[in-house]
Every structure is written in C-alpha cells, then in structure tokens.
Write a protein that holds these residues in place. Structure first.
Motif, PDB file in Angstrom:
ATOM      1  N   VAL A   1       0.610   1.997  10.864  1.00 17.22           N
ATOM      2  CA  VAL A   1      -0.158   1.921   9.876  1.00 17.22           C
ATOM      3  C   VAL A   1       0.606   2.921   8.700  1.00 17.22           C
ATOM      4  O   VAL A   1       0.651   4.219   9.114  1.00 17.22           O
ATOM      5  CB  VAL A   1      -1.484   2.120   9.896  1.00 17.22           C
ATOM      6  CG1 VAL A   1      -2.287   2.456   8.419  1.00 17.22           C
ATOM      7  CG2 VAL A   1      -2.370   1.055  10.529  1.00 17.22           C
ATOM      8  N   ALA A   2       0.766   2.659   7.668  1.00 14.37           N
ATOM      9  CA  ALA A   2       1.524   3.586   6.666  1.00 14.37           C
ATOM     10  C   ALA A   2       0.578   4.175   5.688  1.00 14.37           C
ATOM     11  O   ALA A   2       0.457   5.173   5.413  1.00 14.37           O
ATOM     12  CB  ALA A   2       2.647   2.886   5.749  1.00 14.37           C
TER      13      ALA A   2
ATOM     14  N   TRP B   1      -7.493  -2.336   1.837  1.00 13.61           N
ATOM     15  CA  TRP B   1      -5.967  -2.890   2.100  1.00 13.61           C
ATOM     16  C   TRP B   1      -5.165  -2.011   2.944  1.00 13.61           C
ATOM     17  O   TRP B   1      -5.568  -0.728   3.319  1.00 13.61           O
ATOM     18  CB  TRP B   1      -5.171  -3.143   0.933  1.00 13.61           C
ATOM     19  CG  TRP B   1      -5.395  -4.429   0.033  1.00 13.61           C
ATOM     20  CD1 TRP B   1      -6.639  -4.470  -0.605  1.00 13.61           C
ATOM     21  CD2 TRP B   1      -4.717  -5.474  -0.173  1.00 13.61           C
ATOM     22  NE1 TRP B   1      -6.793  -5.408  -1.434  1.00 13.61           N
ATOM     23  CE2 TRP B   1      -5.548  -5.982  -1.269  1.00 13.61           C
ATOM     24  CE3 TRP B   1      -3.639  -5.871   0.102  1.00 13.61           C
ATOM     25  CZ2 TRP B   1      -5.346  -7.235  -1.791  1.00 13.61           C
ATOM     26  CZ3 TRP B   1      -3.068  -7.172  -0.711  1.00 13.61           C
ATOM     27  CH2 TRP B   1      -4.092  -7.755  -1.409  1.00 13.61           C
ATOM     28  N   ILE B   2      -4.246  -2.423   3.887  1.00 11.46           N
ATOM     29  CA  ILE B   2      -3.254  -1.489   4.673  1.00 11.46           C
ATOM     30  C   ILE B   2      -1.823  -1.727   4.158  1.00 11.46           C
ATOM     31  O   ILE B   2      -1.379  -2.856   4.270  1.00 11.46           O
ATOM     32  CB  ILE B   2      -3.733  -2.142   6.370  1.00 11.46           C
ATOM     33  CG1 ILE B   2      -5.161  -1.838   6.604  1.00 11.46           C
ATOM     34  CG2 ILE B   2      -2.684  -1.094   7.132  1.00 11.46           C
ATOM     35  CD1 ILE B   2      -5.501  -2.528   8.037  1.00 11.46           C
ATOM     36  N   LYS B   3      -1.328  -0.635   4.166  1.00 16.76           N
ATOM     37  CA  LYS B   3       0.068  -0.931   4.055  1.00 16.76           C
ATOM     38  C   LYS B   3       0.977  -0.772   5.209  1.00 16.76           C
ATOM     39  O   LYS B   3       0.719   0.061   6.221  1.00 16.76           O
ATOM     40  CB  LYS B   3       0.575   0.380   3.042  1.00 16.76           C
ATOM     41  CG  LYS B   3       2.102   0.208   2.937  1.00 16.76           C
ATOM     42  CD  LYS B   3       2.643   1.296   2.013  1.00 16.76           C
ATOM     43  CE  LYS B   3       4.069   1.037   1.562  1.00 16.76           C
ATOM     44  NZ  LYS B   3       4.566   1.893   0.601  1.00 16.76           N
TER      45      LYS B   3
ATOM     46  N   MET C   1      -0.004  -5.192  -4.667  1.00 15.83           N
ATOM     47  CA  MET C   1       0.441  -5.000  -3.365  1.00 15.83           C
ATOM     48  C   MET C   1       0.455  -6.546  -2.624  1.00 15.83           C
ATOM     49  O   MET C   1       1.171  -6.882  -1.761  1.00 15.83           O
ATOM     50  CB  MET C   1      -1.023  -4.479  -2.561  1.00 15.83           C
ATOM     51  CG  MET C   1      -0.983  -2.912  -2.749  1.00 15.83           C
ATOM     52  SD  MET C   1      -2.522  -2.152  -2.090  1.00 15.83           S
ATOM     53  CE  MET C   1      -3.882  -3.050  -2.725  1.00 15.83           C
ATOM     54  N   LEU C   2      -0.070  -7.572  -3.319  1.00 14.07           N
ATOM     55  CA  LEU C   2      -0.108  -8.805  -2.713  1.00 14.07           C
ATOM     56  C   LEU C   2       1.525  -9.407  -2.990  1.00 14.07           C
ATOM     57  O   LEU C   2       2.204  -9.967  -2.330  1.00 14.07           O
ATOM     58  CB  LEU C   2      -0.729  -9.946  -3.496  1.00 14.07           C
ATOM     59  CG  LEU C   2      -0.823 -11.384  -3.204  1.00 14.07           C
ATOM     60  CD1 LEU C   2      -1.337 -11.554  -1.822  1.00 14.07           C
ATOM     61  CD2 LEU C   2      -1.601 -12.074  -4.120  1.00 14.07           C
TER      62      LEU C   2
ATOM     63  N   SER D   1      -1.557  -5.721   4.039  1.00 13.72           N
ATOM     64  CA  SER D   1      -2.728  -6.585   4.647  1.00 13.72           C
ATOM     65  C   SER D   1      -3.913  -6.140   4.223  1.00 13.72           C
ATOM     66  O   SER D   1      -4.260  -5.246   3.873  1.00 13.72           O
ATOM     67  CB  SER D   1      -2.731  -6.646   6.206  1.00 13.72           C
ATOM     68  OG  SER D   1      -1.306  -7.118   6.847  1.00 13.72           O
ATOM     69  N   TRP D   2      -4.935  -7.212   4.493  1.00 20.57           N
ATOM     70  CA  TRP D   2      -6.440  -6.860   4.132  1.00 20.57           C
ATOM     71  C   TRP D   2      -6.794  -6.017   5.321  1.00 20.57           C
ATOM     72  O   TRP D   2      -6.319  -6.407   6.608  1.00 20.57           O
ATOM     73  CB  TRP D   2      -7.314  -8.083   4.042  1.00 20.57           C
ATOM     74  CG  TRP D   2      -6.915  -8.897   2.589  1.00 20.57           C
ATOM     75  CD1 TRP D   2      -6.555  -8.290   1.546  1.00 20.57           C
ATOM     76  CD2 TRP D   2      -7.275 -10.251   2.353  1.00 20.57           C
ATOM     77  NE1 TRP D   2      -6.465  -9.449   0.544  1.00 20.57           N
ATOM     78  CE2 TRP D   2      -7.018 -10.291   0.972  1.00 20.57           C
ATOM     79  CE3 TRP D   2      -7.775 -11.304   3.126  1.00 20.57           C
ATOM     80  CZ2 TRP D   2      -6.979 -11.771   0.267  1.00 20.57           C
ATOM     81  CZ3 TRP D   2      -8.044 -12.417   2.564  1.00 20.57           C
ATOM     82  CH2 TRP D   2      -7.847 -12.722   1.063  1.00 20.57           C
TER      83      TRP D   2
END
Length: 357
Positions: free
Chosen positions: A170-171, A156-158, A185-186, A192-193
């Motif tokens: 990108v955090a 996943w990407i924060k 997270m969802l 995001s994935w």
C-alpha cells in the motif's frame, strides 16, 4: 485455496443501514434483509466463506439483534463459533479487536462487512489465496476494489510496488476525495477503492493495536475478560468497552502500520449503500424497472420506466412515471427521484428532529 491454517471469517454486523430506510431500520438493519437474493446479506456474507479452508465464523453484532443473527446463520448452516454482541457501537477497530481476542491467535482472520455484495466469489477466493503467504509472514492485507467510477463516497488506496503475485504494498490510503481528485485517481489507473475487507493473523492485528492504539486494546481486553458468556454468545463488559476509542481500523492501524499490502481485485463488489445502488445491480425488466415484493406485497407498473419499486406488504401501483424510487414498508412510503437516494439521510434527520405527536 490451500492453507495449512484454516481461515476464520470475522463478520462485522453492527451497522444500522439507515440509507435504505424504510426497509432498513435499527431493529432490522439492511444486512438482515433479503435485498439481492433469496438469502439475506448476512447469510450471503457467511456463505462466501465456508468449506474446508474456513473455520466457523466469528460474528460481531449489536446485542439487540442476537436472536436474529443466530437464526439467520443457523438456517444456512453457518453456525458461528462465537457471537460477540457489542454493548455500544465503537467502530470497526474495536469490533475487530474483540473478534481477534476470541480467535485462535495464529489463525488468519478474514474480516468482512455483513452488508456488501460480491458477485464473483471465485475471484474473491483467488485474491485471498494470493494474500495468504504474506499473511503468514505477518502482513496486514486489504482488498482493493477495481474502481469503475470517480466515487467520492469511498476511501481509496494508492497501489504501490508488487510484493508477490497480485499482492502490492500500500503506497497510501486516501480519504474520501473531492470529485476532481477522484477523477484523477480513476484516470491514473493506480488506485483502488477501499472496500473494508481485510486478511491478517489475529496476533499480528493485536500487536499492531498494542503499538498504535494501546488504550483501545486495553479496553477491549478488559471488556472480554469481564464478558458474560452464554454458550457461543459473548457479551463484552459494557463499561470497559465504552472506554475504547471510537475509531476505524483504517485510522487506528492500517494507515500507521509498516507492513500493509493490498490485493487489487475485480469481483463484482457493491456496498449497496443506497436505493440507487440497489437499482444498479438489480435484474431489470424490459422497461428498466427493478421491482421486488415480499410475500404480502404486490407491484403493478404500467407505462413506467427505469424505476425501483420495493414493498413488503402493501400493494404499490405506478402509471406513467419514470426514474422514481418507491419503497413501501409497514406504514411508511418513500418516494424520490432516482439519483437522489443519498438524501434519505436528510429524511432520517428531519424525522428525528420532528416533535412527537
């Protein structure tokens, strides 16, 4: 998608796709199969990056698939500018390095796995267009897939603050999470994935490797310098390439670099990582069945619901069953309950462990 510099598609086609056994096999992996359309997944990947804004693609693949890759691309008018055939699998970071070394240094590279589905190509192109100004400034950009489930099988990407229209810093990159963290997270809505699709200039990627993975860059440079070339075919030196660390682009570069951005996008993405995933995106009949067959195959289903049935040869008949996956290919038949297709890898391991004879 205006751009002063054309984008070079880089198609990664080295995977073996064992989770779609028995149709996907080392000699003909899933990207070489027509699973979701008349075209193969490799062909569909190439076709979504063609036109005036794109150069001919660079393809990085397994040497054993050389003829197959070339034939499949030529048949849809996507003849490659370079076909780089890895002597050994070394994960995505070295594979992309080989492509970057073969590309024009200032060209943006659109790096795409060859075995994914993107249903909304227009949304994909819009995301690429949004990313191009930052790419020109030297950013490394990834595309974040809008999540619709608490997936534990993806990274996943924060998503951090917005840098420009639709593009965010990108955090944090998040490894494949446990279920409770994926659910959180969802629910938070700011993740995001990580779909493994990237856009950056070739020289910027190579500079990032020089900083964060110099041994990998040196091995790839030597492998390309000593490569055997046959027209557009490039065979990197096996001994030199074997010295490259086996590492993904995420580990080697993206998690360490400073200027890394993400474009969150909803584009009907699916990695078709299992027979269940294929059932989920397939056209279903009125009973919820998805069935497709090759030219020599036939499927007959009576009083049968919510099944996925595929055959490339033998006739398959089902009566009075529900929620099954049935796949027949050659002399092999796979049968398992829907929802358990990730366990195909257990079958592969069991077959490898079984003594011959």
């Amino acid at each position: 998608m205006p751009s002063s510099t054309p984008i070079t598609p880089v198609i990664l086609s080295g995977g073996s796709g064992t989770r779609l056994w028995p149709m996907s096999r080392p000699e003909r992996p899933k990207q070489m199969l027509a699973l979701t359309a008349e075209e193969t997944m490799l062909q569909l990947t190439a076709m979504r990056a063609t036109g005036e804004h794109f150069t001919a693609p660079i393809v990085v693949a397994n040497a054993r698939h050389a003829d197959m890759v070339e034939e499949q691309l030529d048949s849809v008018g996507a003849t490659a500018q370079a076909l780089i055939f890895e002597p050994i699998g070394r994960n995505t970071a070295p594979a992309i390095a080989l492509a970057a070394l073969a590309a024009d240094a200032s060209n943006p590279l659109l790096v795409m796995p060859s075995d994914h589905v993107i249903a909304d190509v227009a949304a994909f192109h819009a995301a690429i267009h949004a990313a191009l100004p930052l790419v020109a400034e030297g950013w490394l950009v990834t595309f974040g897939i809008a999540p619709d489930a608490p997936e534990t099988g993806y990274g996943w990407i924060k998503v951090g603050e917005e840098i420009s229209g639709g593009v965010h810093r990108v955090a944090k990159f998040v490894e494949k999470p446990p279920r409770d963290r994926a659910e959180a997270m969802l629910a938070a809505g700011d993740h995001s994935w990580n779909g493994g699709i990237f856009l950056f200039r070739a020289d910027i990627y190579l500079a990032a490797l020089a900083l964060h993975a110099p041994d990998m860059l040196a091995a790839c440079q030597l492998a390309m310098a000593k490569a055997r070339r046959e027209g557009t075919r490039i065979f990197p030196d096996a001994e030199a390439f074997a010295a490259a660390p086996d590492d993904s682009i995420d580990y080697a570069v993206m998690e360490k670099a400073e200027r890394v951005a993400v474009v969150p996008v909803s584009m009907g993405w699916n990695d078709v990582g299992s027979w269940d995933a294929l059932h989920a995106i397939s056209e279903l009949d009125e009973a919820g069945n998805a069935h497709a067959s090759g030219a020599a195959g036939e499927v007959i289903a009576i009083d049968t619901t919510n099944c996925l049935v595929r055959t490339d040869g033998m006739r398959v008949a089902l009566v009075g069953v529900d929620d099954l996956i049935v796949v027949a290919s050659g002399t092999d038949v796979l049968i398992l309950p829907r929802g358990r297709s990730q366990e195909v890898k257990k079958l592969i391991e069991a077959m490898k462990a079984k003594p011959a004879g």
